[in-house]
Design a protein around this motif. Sequence first.
Motif, PDB file in Angstrom:
ATOM      1  N   LYS A 279       0.826  -1.214   0.000  1.00 57.49           N
ATOM      2  CA  LYS A 279       0.000   0.000   0.000  1.00 57.49           C
ATOM      3  C   LYS A 279       0.856   1.259   0.000  1.00 57.49           C
ATOM      4  O   LYS A 279       0.502   2.244  -0.632  1.00 57.49           O
ATOM      5  CB  LYS A 279      -0.909   0.061   1.240  1.00 57.49           C
TER       6      LYS A 279
ATOM      7  N   ASP B 280       0.107   8.214   5.288  1.00 53.54           N
ATOM      8  CA  ASP B 280       0.229   6.805   5.675  1.00 53.54           C
ATOM      9  C   ASP B 280      -0.336   6.709   7.086  1.00 53.54           C
ATOM     10  O   ASP B 280       0.340   7.029   8.068  1.00 53.54           O
ATOM     11  CB  ASP B 280       1.716   6.421   5.627  1.00 53.54           C
ATOM     12  N   THR B 281      -1.600   6.289   7.208  1.00 53.82           N
ATOM     13  CA  THR B 281      -2.247   6.321   8.533  1.00 53.82           C
ATOM     14  C   THR B 281      -1.668   5.264   9.482  1.00 53.82           C
ATOM     15  O   THR B 281      -1.821   5.376  10.687  1.00 53.82           O
ATOM     16  CB  THR B 281      -3.781   6.138   8.429  1.00 53.82           C
ATOM     17  N   GLY B 282      -0.988   4.257   8.920  1.00 53.39           N
ATOM     18  CA  GLY B 282      -0.321   3.270   9.773  1.00 53.39           C
ATOM     19  C   GLY B 282       0.689   3.937  10.696  1.00 53.39           C
ATOM     20  O   GLY B 282       0.924   3.485  11.821  1.00 53.39           O
TER      21      GLY B 282
ATOM     22  N   TYR C 298      -0.721   4.897  14.125  1.00 52.43           N
ATOM     23  CA  TYR C 298      -0.800   3.773  15.066  1.00 52.43           C
ATOM     24  C   TYR C 298       0.590   3.319  15.491  1.00 52.43           C
ATOM     25  O   TYR C 298       0.805   2.923  16.636  1.00 52.43           O
ATOM     26  CB  TYR C 298      -1.614   2.628  14.438  1.00 52.43           C
TER      27      TYR C 298
ATOM     28  N   ALA D   9       1.707  -1.449  17.290  1.00 56.60           N
ATOM     29  CA  ALA D   9       0.698  -0.646  16.584  1.00 56.60           C
ATOM     30  C   ALA D   9      -0.603  -1.431  16.474  1.00 56.60           C
ATOM     31  O   ALA D   9      -1.690  -0.898  16.741  1.00 56.60           O
ATOM     32  CB  ALA D   9       1.209  -0.272  15.187  1.00 56.60           C
ATOM     33  N   SER D  10      -0.503  -2.720  16.108  1.00 58.55           N
ATOM     34  CA  SER D  10      -1.744  -3.473  15.926  1.00 58.55           C
ATOM     35  C   SER D  10      -2.403  -3.778  17.273  1.00 58.55           C
ATOM     36  O   SER D  10      -3.606  -4.032  17.322  1.00 58.55           O
ATOM     37  CB  SER D  10      -1.516  -4.737  15.084  1.00 58.55           C
TER      38      SER D  10
ATOM     39  N   ARG E  53      -8.459   4.733  18.528  1.00 59.38           N
ATOM     40  CA  ARG E  53      -8.947   4.967  17.162  1.00 59.38           C
ATOM     41  C   ARG E  53      -9.722   6.285  17.099  1.00 59.38           C
ATOM     42  O   ARG E  53      -9.536   7.079  16.184  1.00 59.38           O
ATOM     43  CB  ARG E  53      -9.815   3.803  16.683  1.00 59.38           C
TER      44      ARG E  53
ATOM     45  N   GLY F 192      -4.428   2.696   4.745  1.00 64.81           N
ATOM     46  CA  GLY F 192      -4.577   2.128   6.091  1.00 64.81           C
ATOM     47  C   GLY F 192      -5.379   0.854   6.084  1.00 64.81           C
ATOM     48  O   GLY F 192      -5.192  -0.007   5.214  1.00 64.81           O
ATOM     49  N   ARG F 193      -6.265   0.727   7.063  1.00 62.03           N
ATOM     50  CA  ARG F 193      -7.074  -0.491   7.197  1.00 62.03           C
ATOM     51  C   ARG F 193      -8.565  -0.183   7.114  1.00 62.03           C
ATOM     52  O   ARG F 193      -9.353  -1.045   6.743  1.00 62.03           O
ATOM     53  CB  ARG F 193      -6.817  -1.168   8.563  1.00 62.03           C
TER      54      ARG F 193
ATOM     55  N   ARG G 169      -0.472 -10.353  12.738  1.00 62.14           N
ATOM     56  CA  ARG G 169      -0.983  -8.982  12.700  1.00 62.14           C
ATOM     57  C   ARG G 169      -2.278  -8.911  11.874  1.00 62.14           C
ATOM     58  O   ARG G 169      -3.235  -8.242  12.265  1.00 62.14           O
ATOM     59  CB  ARG G 169       0.098  -8.070  12.104  1.00 62.14           C
TER      60      ARG G 169
ATOM     61  N   ASP H 145      -5.819  -7.597  13.209  1.00 62.44           N
ATOM     62  CA  ASP H 145      -6.480  -6.479  12.506  1.00 62.44           C
ATOM     63  C   ASP H 145      -7.872  -6.863  11.991  1.00 62.44           C
ATOM     64  O   ASP H 145      -8.784  -6.038  11.970  1.00 62.44           O
ATOM     65  CB  ASP H 145      -5.626  -6.007  11.318  1.00 62.44           C
TER      66      ASP H 145
ATOM     67  N   ARG I 131     -10.639  -7.631  15.168  1.00 62.38           N
ATOM     68  CA  ARG I 131     -11.004  -6.653  16.203  1.00 62.38           C
ATOM     69  C   ARG I 131     -12.443  -6.172  15.949  1.00 62.38           C
ATOM     70  O   ARG I 131     -12.928  -6.176  14.805  1.00 62.38           O
ATOM     71  CB  ARG I 131     -10.007  -5.493  16.246  1.00 62.38           C
TER      72      ARG I 131
HETATM   73  O1  CDP Z   1       3.053  -1.142   6.544  1.00 71.60           O
HETATM   74  P1  CDP Z   1       2.160  -2.215   7.089  1.00 71.60           P
HETATM   75  O2  CDP Z   1       1.067  -2.581   6.139  1.00 71.60           O
HETATM   76  O3  CDP Z   1       2.923  -3.403   7.589  1.00 71.60           O
HETATM   77  O4  CDP Z   1       1.471  -1.634   8.419  1.00 71.60           O
HETATM   78  P2  CDP Z   1       0.901  -0.171   8.697  1.00 71.60           P
HETATM   79  O5  CDP Z   1      -0.015   0.240   7.580  1.00 71.60           O
HETATM   80  O6  CDP Z   1       2.012   0.757   9.036  1.00 71.60           O
HETATM   81  O7  CDP Z   1      -0.024  -0.404   9.996  1.00 71.60           O
HETATM   82  C1  CDP Z   1       0.498  -0.844  11.241  1.00 71.60           C
HETATM   83  C2  CDP Z   1      -0.669  -1.300  12.107  1.00 71.60           C
HETATM   84  O8  CDP Z   1      -1.479  -0.161  12.425  1.00 71.60           O
HETATM   85  C3  CDP Z   1      -1.637  -2.273  11.442  1.00 71.60           C
HETATM   86  O9  CDP Z   1      -1.275  -3.644  11.618  1.00 71.60           O
HETATM   87  C4  CDP Z   1      -2.979  -1.950  12.106  1.00 71.60           C
HETATM   88  O10 CDP Z   1      -3.157  -2.670  13.297  1.00 71.60           O
HETATM   89  C5  CDP Z   1      -2.873  -0.486  12.453  1.00 71.60           C
HETATM   90  N1  CDP Z   1      -3.632   0.376  11.537  1.00 71.60           N
HETATM   91  C6  CDP Z   1      -4.991   0.501  11.748  1.00 71.60           C
HETATM   92  O11 CDP Z   1      -5.547  -0.145  12.617  1.00 71.60           O
HETATM   93  N2  CDP Z   1      -5.716   1.356  10.979  1.00 71.60           N
HETATM   94  C7  CDP Z   1      -5.135   2.066  10.007  1.00 71.60           C
HETATM   95  N3  CDP Z   1      -5.875   2.916   9.299  1.00 71.60           N
HETATM   96  C8  CDP Z   1      -3.758   1.928   9.759  1.00 71.60           C
HETATM   97  C9  CDP Z   1      -3.030   1.049  10.526  1.00 71.60           C
END
Ligand code: CDP
Length: 206
Positions: free
Chosen positions: A15, A32-34, A37, A76-77, A86, A107-108, A158, A162, A165
């Motif tokens: 992503k 990058d909303t990650g 977290y 983070a997770s 959140r 993000g997610r 992870r 994710d 939850r």
């Molecule tokens: O880069 P990667 O895809 O490994 O992870 P990231 O996008 O940096 O996100 C890290 C953690 O943050 C995720 O495993 C989620 O638990 C959480 N996250 C979330 O809950 N909601 C989002 N919008 C973004 C991330």
Amino acid sequence: MGFTIAIDGPAAAGKGTLSKAVAQHYGFGHLDTGLLYRAVGARMLDGMDPIAAAKALLAEDLAREGLRSPDVAQAASKVAIIPEVRAALVDFQRAYARRAGGAVLDGRDIGTVICPDAEAKLFVTAIPEVRARRRYDEMCAAGVQTDYETVLKDTIERDHRDSTRVDAPLIAAGDAVIIDTSQLDIDAAVAAAISAVDAAQARITP
Ligand code: CDP
């Protein structure tokens, strides 16, 4: 007028790279909303209460070193399960999404919770083995000592946390375009994303 592109998907789906390329293509900003977290997770590892950390989060905290480490990813997770964490991060993300000149947020829960009215929604995924292999290669290139089996186990753990939850689980929005990058290189994935966003734009301004 703002134009929001929501890009969601599981860990290490690509992503980040895809979102940067899409933002550059349209001249939009990228969040990058990650990182939000991850920054809260890093504070928790420092011993801070995660809810207090989320409420006090500043934009400069996103530039903190070490946010990409596997320990911070797991932290983070864990903080991402907490509804108050959140909730504390919603306004920042929504304000960014509506910035003039357009925005890409990855993000997610962007297409489902943060920006359910986003003009374009993508869900980027790949089989766990491919995602773990990419993350492993990235870590090796960055000089991090690890092995593929550990990365695969962390990725699956992870994803499970994710997806299961209660608050804002990882799930594709009903109106998202799914891009499975298991068999796509980055150029092909970017081309697929751009054609989906172009189609969404054409629906708004035919
Ligand atoms: O880069 P990667 O895809 O490994 O992870 P990231 O996008 O940096 O996100 C890290 C953690 O943050 C995720 O495993 C989620 O638990 C959480 N996250 C979330 O809950 N909601 C989002 N919008 C973004 C991330």
